[in-house]
Design a protein around this motif. Structure first.
Motif, PDB file in Angstrom:
ATOM      1  N   GLY A 136       0.794  -1.219   0.000  1.00  0.00           N
ATOM      2  CA  GLY A 136       0.000   0.000   0.000  1.00  0.00           C
ATOM      3  C   GLY A 136       0.827   1.271   0.000  1.00  0.00           C
ATOM      4  N   ALA A 137       0.139   2.385   0.190  1.00  0.00           N
ATOM      5  CA  ALA A 137       0.751   3.716   0.147  1.00  0.00           C
ATOM      6  C   ALA A 137       1.506   4.020   1.436  1.00  0.00           C
ATOM      7  CB  ALA A 137      -0.336   4.763  -0.076  1.00  0.00           C
ATOM      8  N   ARG A 138       2.522   4.863   1.298  1.00  0.00           N
ATOM      9  CA  ARG A 138       3.296   5.411   2.421  1.00  0.00           C
ATOM     10  C   ARG A 138       3.925   4.329   3.308  1.00  0.00           C
ATOM     11  NH1 ARG A 138      -1.320   7.124   1.966  1.00  0.00           N
ATOM     12  NH2 ARG A 138      -2.099   6.243   3.896  1.00  0.00           N
ATOM     13  N   SER A 139       4.237   3.195   2.730  1.00  0.00           N
ATOM     14  CA  SER A 139       4.896   2.130   3.486  1.00  0.00           C
ATOM     15  C   SER A 139       6.403   2.215   3.273  1.00  0.00           C
ATOM     16  CB  SER A 139       4.365   0.763   3.060  1.00  0.00           C
ATOM     17  OG  SER A 139       3.028   0.620   3.493  1.00  0.00           O
ATOM     18  N   PHE A 140       7.153   1.594   4.184  1.00  0.00           N
ATOM     19  CA  PHE A 140       8.611   1.652   4.128  1.00  0.00           C
ATOM     20  C   PHE A 140       9.168   0.290   4.495  1.00  0.00           C
ATOM     21  CE2 PHE A 140      12.645   2.200   6.429  1.00  0.00           C
ATOM     22  CZ  PHE A 140      13.410   2.782   5.424  1.00  0.00           C
ATOM     23  N   ALA A 141      10.066  -0.214   3.654  1.00  0.00           N
ATOM     24  CA  ALA A 141      10.787  -1.453   3.956  1.00  0.00           C
ATOM     25  C   ALA A 141      12.268  -1.121   3.996  1.00  0.00           C
ATOM     26  CB  ALA A 141      10.499  -2.514   2.907  1.00  0.00           C
ATOM     27  N   ASN A 142      12.873  -1.328   5.137  1.00  0.00           N
ATOM     28  CA  ASN A 142      14.291  -1.056   5.276  1.00  0.00           C
ATOM     29  C   ASN A 142      15.086  -2.144   4.562  1.00  0.00           C
ATOM     30  OD1 ASN A 142      16.647   0.239   6.143  1.00  0.00           O
ATOM     31  ND2 ASN A 142      15.815   0.605   8.184  1.00  0.00           N
ATOM     32  N   PHE A 143      16.395  -2.045   4.576  1.00  0.00           N
ATOM     33  CA  PHE A 143      17.282  -2.925   3.821  1.00  0.00           C
ATOM     34  C   PHE A 143      16.988  -4.405   4.058  1.00  0.00           C
ATOM     35  CE2 PHE A 143      19.764   0.912   4.902  1.00  0.00           C
ATOM     36  CZ  PHE A 143      19.981   1.393   3.616  1.00  0.00           C
ATOM     37  N   GLY A 144      16.947  -5.173   2.963  1.00  0.00           N
ATOM     38  CA  GLY A 144      16.927  -6.621   3.067  1.00  0.00           C
ATOM     39  C   GLY A 144      15.577  -7.289   3.217  1.00  0.00           C
ATOM     40  N   LEU A 145      14.504  -6.689   2.725  1.00  0.00           N
ATOM     41  CA  LEU A 145      13.200  -7.341   2.776  1.00  0.00           C
ATOM     42  C   LEU A 145      13.216  -8.594   1.905  1.00  0.00           C
ATOM     43  CD1 LEU A 145      10.146  -7.543   3.406  1.00  0.00           C
ATOM     44  CD2 LEU A 145       9.764  -6.008   1.441  1.00  0.00           C
ATOM     45  N   VAL A 146      12.714  -9.695   2.454  1.00  0.00           N
ATOM     46  CA  VAL A 146      12.497 -10.932   1.709  1.00  0.00           C
ATOM     47  C   VAL A 146      10.998 -11.207   1.750  1.00  0.00           C
ATOM     48  CG1 VAL A 146      12.943 -13.413   1.585  1.00  0.00           C
ATOM     49  CG2 VAL A 146      14.776 -11.846   2.281  1.00  0.00           C
ATOM     50  N   ALA A 147      10.364 -11.224   0.585  1.00  0.00           N
ATOM     51  CA  ALA A 147       8.930 -11.493   0.488  1.00  0.00           C
ATOM     52  C   ALA A 147       8.746 -12.739  -0.379  1.00  0.00           C
ATOM     53  CB  ALA A 147       8.202 -10.291  -0.112  1.00  0.00           C
TER      54      ALA A 147
END
Length: 158
Positions: free
Chosen positions: A83-94
């Motif tokens: 969604g909007a205005r979300s933040f994932a810092n370094f190294g997200l694994v999805a």
């Protein structure tokens, strides 16, 4: 797997049923994701337009004002909606072998892992290194492996 199941391997995978990961359609879809991930992860922080273009091409949806800091790892990308205005810092694994939905205004700490089939509610904070194995409601802080809710956030609280 049943001989009477005429669904494609992709349909089986998305349903959470047994499937063959080496199926040519799935393999091509994964290679496409790998190419886009590699390109995204190699972009400069000084080129936000190119980063946004690559994320738009890679992901199923990405909301306005959302930022994902490289490196990003996905299986297919197209099954991930953020969604909007979300933040994932370094190294997200999805691991999006089944759909993943991340709501508006979500913060994912560095090194977070989100498993397929998970929904993360809006205004939720996921701590660094957390492994999200099941749905998280809106307005909570979750940490750990597996991620567990440790507190509620009052809506509108900074």
């Amino acid at each position: 797997m049943s001989d009477f199941d005429d669904r494609s391997m992709r349909e089986r995978m998305l349903a959470g049923d047994l499937y063959i990961a080496g199926d040519p359609e799935l393999a091509e879809h994964n290679l496409r994701a790998m190419d886009l991930m590699d390109a995204y992860n190699a972009t400069s922080a000084r080129d936000p337009r190119e980063r946004r273009r690559l994320l738009t091409e890679l992901l199923g949806a990405i909301g306005e004002g959302t930022e994902i800091r490289p490196p990003l790892r996905v299986d297919y990308g197209s099954h991930l909606r953020i969604g909007a205005r979300s933040f994932a810092n370094f190294g997200l694994v999805a691991l999006d072998v089944t759909p993943i939905v991340i709501g508006d205004n979500v913060w994912l700490g560095s090194g977070a892992i989100v498993l397929g089939g998970v929904t993360i509610g809006e205004n939720t904070v996921v701590g660094a290194g957390a492994v999200v194995t099941r749905d998280l409601p809106a307005n909570v802080v979750a940490v750990g492996n597996p991620a567990r809710v440790i507190r509620t956030i009052e809506p509108g609280t900074p």
